[in-house]
Motif scaffolding. Structure first.
Motif, short mmCIF file in Angstrom:
data_model
loop_
_atom_site.label_atom_id
_atom_site.label_comp_id
_atom_site.label_asym_id
_atom_site.label_seq_id
_atom_site.Cartn_x
_atom_site.Cartn_y
_atom_site.Cartn_z
N LYS A 167 0.84 -1.21 0.00
CA LYS A 167 0.00 0.00 0.00
C LYS A 167 0.87 1.26 0.00
O LYS A 167 0.40 2.35 0.30
N LEU A 263 -4.70 0.36 8.62
CA LEU A 263 -4.87 1.43 7.63
C LEU A 263 -5.85 2.49 8.12
O LEU A 263 -5.68 3.68 7.86
N GLU A 264 -6.88 2.07 8.83
CA GLU A 264 -7.83 3.02 9.41
C GLU A 264 -7.15 3.93 10.42
O GLU A 264 -7.37 5.15 10.44
N ILE A 266 -3.89 4.61 10.60
CA ILE A 266 -2.94 5.47 9.89
C ILE A 266 -3.66 6.63 9.20
O ILE A 266 -3.22 7.78 9.27
N LYS A 267 -4.78 6.32 8.54
CA LYS A 267 -5.56 7.36 7.86
C LYS A 267 -6.08 8.38 8.84
O LYS A 267 -6.04 9.59 8.59
N GLU A 268 -6.56 7.90 9.98
CA GLU A 268 -7.11 8.80 11.01
C GLU A 268 -6.02 9.72 11.56
O GLU A 268 -6.23 10.92 11.71
N ASN A 270 -3.15 10.55 10.11
CA ASN A 270 -2.71 11.47 9.07
C ASN A 270 -3.69 12.62 8.89
O ASN A 270 -3.33 13.75 8.63
N GLY A 271 -4.97 12.28 9.06
CA GLY A 271 -6.00 13.32 8.95
C GLY A 271 -5.97 14.31 10.08
O GLY A 271 -6.40 15.46 9.94
#
Length: 273
Positions: A167, A263-264, A266-268, A270-271
């Motif tokens: 990814k 991934l959730e 990491i996305k959170e 980063n956001g």
């Protein structure tokens, strides 16, 4: 049609590298191949085409273009014919044939090949990173990683690192062993970049026993003993609490399922940066 003096103006709605390389390859077949190539990237409207063709007329030059837009290809062809300029549509004929044989409409997105190429190399780089910094081989990777996975042995750290690498996420992983002090680098990075992995003692016992049998070592080693496992899990839990990092339960979970949770997170994070 006027006689071209060896100058070529190349136009593109992306960088124009494809057109330039094609012209250079062809020019190399003629004498010294020293064609004067003027590249005009990121042309997205008819006005831009008109400006380039005006230059080509002044230079008595040939025009080559790699537009994915049918409208720009048609406009360029019509204007070149009107001005009696030699021209070559490099992408158009190939795209039309692809559309015929596949019955699929092209995306018509400029620069998509470059984007795919960049994604491929980012993925390869992340895979190489995961291999280099697997199992705590080099703690310097902790400082360079997008995410660091912590856990005792057999908590799926390596397969998760490789999954994330596909990814395009650079993951380092560090085993937690009571006899070995955790790398100081763990305390030098944002704890939000660290994710702990934990598992039930009974499943870890089963996994380790199967691992020992697979290695032909028997299943009576302290590595698979419940006493050892409880000690390691307790040690790992204390380290993760000390780091204040998020912790994921991997008991009875497939790598893909745990990776989805990772991934959730990491996305959170980063956001929230």
């Amino acid at each position: 049609m006027t006689h071209c003096n060896g100058t070529v103006h190349v136009m593109s709605d992306s960088l124009g590298e494809t057109a330039e390389q094609v012209v250079k390859a062809v020019a190399s077949q003629f004498n010294s191949g020293n064609a004067a190539i003027n590249r005009h990237p990121y042309i997205t409207d008819q006005l831009g085409v008109e400006e380039v063709i005006k230059e080509a007329v002044k230079d008595n030059a040939m025009v080559a273009y790699t537009f994915v837009s049918p409208q720009l290809r048609e406009f360029s062809e019509a204007l070149c014919k009107q001005m009696q300029l030699p021209y070559v549509d490099i992408l158009g004929p190939v795209m039309e044939q692809f559309e015929k044989i596949t019955s699929i409409k092209p995306k018509l997105e400029p620069g998509i090949y470059r984007k795919l190429d960049e994604e491929y190399f980012r993925r390869i780089e992340a895979i190489e990173f995961a291999v280099k910094y697997d199992d705590g081989k080099d703690p310097r990777g902790i400082l360079r990683a997008d995410v660091v996975l912590l856990g005792v042995s057999r908590t799926s750290k390596t397969p998760l690192s490789m999954y994330l690498a596909h990814k395009q996420i650079k993951a380092a992983n560090v085993p937690l062993v009571p006899e070995i002090k955790p790398p100081k680098e763990l305390y030098e990075i944002n704890p939000k970049k660290i994710i702990g992995l934990t598992i039930s003692p009974s499943q870890l016992n089963e996994i380790r026993r199967e691992r020992l049998l697979a290695l032909g070592l028997g299943d009576h080693s302290s590595y698979a003993s419940m006493e050892r496992i409880l000690s390691e899990l307790d040690y790992a839990e204390n380290i993760m609490k000390d780091l204040s990092c998020p912790v994921l339960e991997v008991t009875n979970k497939a790598v893909e399922e745990t990776a989805g949770k990772l991934l959730e997170i990491i996305k959170e994070e980063n956001g929230n940066d």
